[in-house]
Design a protein around this motif. Structure first.
Motif, PDB file in Angstrom:
ATOM      1  N   ILE A 125       0.881  -1.048  -0.313  1.00 10.47           N
ATOM      2  CA  ILE A 125       0.148   0.410  -0.204  1.00 10.47           C
ATOM      3  C   ILE A 125       1.066   1.238   0.043  1.00 10.47           C
ATOM      4  N   ARG A 126       0.859   2.193  -0.779  1.00  9.09           N
ATOM      5  CA  ARG A 126       1.638   3.236  -0.895  1.00  9.09           C
ATOM      6  C   ARG A 126       1.453   4.314  -0.309  1.00  9.09           C
ATOM      7  N   GLY A 127       2.119   5.256   0.048  1.00 12.02           N
ATOM      8  CA  GLY A 127       2.471   5.940   1.142  1.00 12.02           C
ATOM      9  C   GLY A 127       3.058   6.944   1.346  1.00 12.02           C
ATOM     10  N   GLY A 128       2.483   8.411   1.823  1.00 14.07           N
ATOM     11  CA  GLY A 128       3.900   9.283   1.890  1.00 14.07           C
ATOM     12  C   GLY A 128       4.035  10.085   2.796  1.00 14.07           C
ATOM     13  N   ILE A 129       4.893  10.904   3.250  1.00 14.89           N
ATOM     14  CA  ILE A 129       5.224  11.460   4.059  1.00 14.89           C
ATOM     15  C   ILE A 129       5.368  12.782   3.741  1.00 14.89           C
ATOM     16  N   PRO A 130       4.627  14.051   3.726  1.00 18.40           N
ATOM     17  CA  PRO A 130       5.364  15.530   3.564  1.00 18.40           C
ATOM     18  C   PRO A 130       6.378  15.734   4.579  1.00 18.40           C
ATOM     19  N   ARG A 131       7.045  16.254   3.864  1.00 17.58           N
ATOM     20  CA  ARG A 131       8.431  17.105   3.490  1.00 17.58           C
ATOM     21  C   ARG A 131       9.068  18.346   3.877  1.00 17.58           C
ATOM     22  N   ALA A 132       9.700  18.664   3.906  1.00 11.47           N
ATOM     23  CA  ALA A 132       9.736  20.219   3.500  1.00 11.47           C
ATOM     24  C   ALA A 132      10.126  20.647   2.210  1.00 11.47           C
ATOM     25  N   PHE A 133      10.199  21.615   1.802  1.00 12.33           N
ATOM     26  CA  PHE A 133      10.201  22.006   0.688  1.00 12.33           C
ATOM     27  C   PHE A 133       9.281  21.410  -0.969  1.00 12.33           C
ATOM     28  N   GLY A 134       7.848  21.288  -0.320  1.00 13.19           N
ATOM     29  CA  GLY A 134       7.257  20.400  -1.207  1.00 13.19           C
ATOM     30  C   GLY A 134       7.344  19.247  -1.767  1.00 13.19           C
ATOM     31  N   ARG A 135       8.254  18.569  -0.734  1.00 14.72           N
ATOM     32  CA  ARG A 135       8.892  17.174  -1.804  1.00 14.72           C
ATOM     33  C   ARG A 135       8.059  15.985  -0.082  1.00 14.72           C
ATOM     34  N   VAL A 136       8.094  14.828  -1.511  1.00  9.59           N
ATOM     35  CA  VAL A 136       7.291  14.064  -0.489  1.00  9.59           C
ATOM     36  C   VAL A 136       8.629  12.147   0.267  1.00  9.59           C
ATOM     37  N   THR A 137       8.303  12.177   1.344  1.00 10.83           N
ATOM     38  CA  THR A 137       9.289  10.756   1.272  1.00 10.83           C
ATOM     39  C   THR A 137       8.041  10.144   1.396  1.00 10.83           C
ATOM     40  N   PRO A 138       8.677   8.380   1.071  1.00 11.36           N
ATOM     41  CA  PRO A 138       7.718   7.287   1.008  1.00 11.36           C
ATOM     42  C   PRO A 138       7.054   6.486   2.076  1.00 11.36           C
ATOM     43  N   PHE A 139       6.518   6.252   2.754  1.00 14.06           N
ATOM     44  CA  PHE A 139       6.412   5.476   3.445  1.00 14.06           C
ATOM     45  C   PHE A 139       4.676   4.581   3.169  1.00 14.06           C
ATOM     46  N   ASN A 140       5.386   3.311   2.878  1.00 15.33           N
ATOM     47  CA  ASN A 140       4.793   2.356   2.335  1.00 15.33           C
ATOM     48  C   ASN A 140       4.077   0.705   3.476  1.00 15.33           C
ATOM     49  N   THR A 141       2.836   0.513   3.100  1.00 15.36           N
ATOM     50  CA  THR A 141       2.730  -0.599   4.274  1.00 15.36           C
ATOM     51  C   THR A 141       2.367  -1.703   3.451  1.00 15.36           C
ATOM     52  N   PRO A 142       3.282  -2.812   3.509  1.00 16.76           N
ATOM     53  CA  PRO A 142       3.401  -4.119   3.443  1.00 16.76           C
ATOM     54  C   PRO A 142       1.849  -4.440   3.660  1.00 16.76           C
ATOM     55  N   THR A 143       1.791  -6.265   2.674  1.00 18.54           N
ATOM     56  CA  THR A 143       0.682  -6.437   3.157  1.00 18.54           C
ATOM     57  C   THR A 143       0.898  -7.686   3.550  1.00 18.54           C
ATOM     58  N   THR A 144       0.216  -9.052   4.157  1.00 13.47           N
ATOM     59  CA  THR A 144       0.986 -10.472   3.954  1.00 13.47           C
ATOM     60  C   THR A 144      -0.176 -11.810   3.510  1.00 13.47           C
ATOM     61  N   HIS A 145      -0.344 -12.265   3.002  1.00 20.15           N
ATOM     62  CA  HIS A 145      -1.454 -13.886   2.382  1.00 20.15           C
ATOM     63  C   HIS A 145      -0.391 -14.914   3.287  1.00 20.15           C
ATOM     64  N   ILE A 146      -1.798 -15.123   4.674  1.00 15.50           N
ATOM     65  CA  ILE A 146      -0.935 -16.457   5.184  1.00 15.50           C
ATOM     66  C   ILE A 146      -2.429 -17.380   4.986  1.00 15.50           C
ATOM     67  N   GLN A 147      -1.523 -18.611   4.647  1.00 22.00           N
ATOM     68  CA  GLN A 147      -1.967 -20.043   3.923  1.00 22.00           C
ATOM     69  C   GLN A 147      -1.770 -20.719   5.422  1.00 22.00           C
ATOM     70  N   VAL A 148      -2.590 -21.604   6.153  1.00 21.24           N
ATOM     71  CA  VAL A 148      -2.802 -23.234   6.919  1.00 21.24           C
ATOM     72  C   VAL A 148      -3.136 -24.060   6.191  1.00 21.24           C
ATOM     73  N   VAL A 149      -3.146 -25.031   6.737  1.00 25.55           N
ATOM     74  CA  VAL A 149      -3.138 -26.288   6.212  1.00 25.55           C
ATOM     75  C   VAL A 149      -3.147 -26.944   7.527  1.00 25.55           C
ATOM     76  N   LEU A 150      -4.962 -27.752   8.232  1.00 27.41           N
ATOM     77  CA  LEU A 150      -4.757 -28.701   9.326  1.00 27.41           C
ATOM     78  C   LEU A 150      -5.287 -29.778   8.876  1.00 27.41           C
ATOM     79  N   GLY A 151      -4.636 -31.166   9.865  1.00 22.81           N
ATOM     80  CA  GLY A 151      -4.873 -32.308   9.188  1.00 22.81           C
ATOM     81  C   GLY A 151      -4.498 -32.918  10.431  1.00 22.81           C
ATOM     82  N   GLU A 152      -5.774 -34.006  10.300  1.00 24.43           N
ATOM     83  CA  GLU A 152      -5.464 -35.338  11.716  1.00 24.43           C
ATOM     84  C   GLU A 152      -4.481 -36.148  12.009  1.00 24.43           C
ATOM     85  N   ALA A 153      -3.902 -35.848  13.184  1.00 25.98           N
ATOM     86  CA  ALA A 153      -3.085 -36.910  13.651  1.00 25.98           C
ATOM     87  C   ALA A 153      -2.941 -38.028  12.862  1.00 25.98           C
TER      88      ALA A 153
END
Length: 153
Positions: A125-153
């Motif tokens: 997820i792209r984002g940014g933090i405003p800085r001085a003199f009209g500039r922007v520093t990137p401030f991105n948020t990562p996402t994650t996919h989780i997969q689970v499979v359960l079985g019988e012992a």
């Protein structure tokens, strides 16, 4: 959104309970370390382990992503670790969802094991933090996919 398939492909799909969390706003690095710890555990032990991580009583050993990670007491065979509370709480919800799916299928909840659990990087997820003199520093948020499979012992 892309169709995400399970990374676990065994021929015998009968009596396997699955659950997936897509685009969770948790750190992919924390998710990798937690999934490595939970793989192969019994379901009740895994849920207790995550509860202890959330209450900051037990640390997760960081074996892959361990640059400048402090040592924690109580870790066996590995010194560095952390308490990834946010990632542990999201993964606990997915495990409980997989347990409910197993109950719906008709599996025995007493002897369920975490047969497969993995995490994959999601979109950023792209984002940014405003800085001085009209500039922007990137401030991105990562996402994650989780997969689970359960079985019988």
């Amino acid at each position: 959104m892309a169709n995400i398939k399970y990374a676990y492909n065994k021929e015998d799909d009968s009596k396997k309970a699955r659950a997936m969390g897509k685009s969770l706003k948790i750190s992919p690095k924390h998710a990798v370390e937690i999934c490595r710890e939970l793989r192969g555990m019994e379901l009740e032990n895994a849920k207790n382990y995550l509860d202890e991580v959330i209450s900051m009583k037990k640390a997760v050993p960081f074996k892959r992503h361990n640059k400048k990670v402090g040592h924690r007491k109580g870790l066996k065979n590995w010194p560095s670790g952390r308490y990834p509370v946010k990632a542990a709480s999201h993964i606990l919800k997915i495990l409980e969802n997989a347990e409910a799916n197993a109950e719906y299928i008709g599996m025995d909840n007493e002897n369920l094991i975490v047969e497969h659990i993995s995490s994959h990087r999601g979109f950023i997820i792209r984002g940014g933090i405003p800085r001085a003199f009209g500039r922007v520093t990137p401030f991105n948020t990562p996402t994650t996919h989780i997969q689970v499979v359960l079985g019988e012992a």
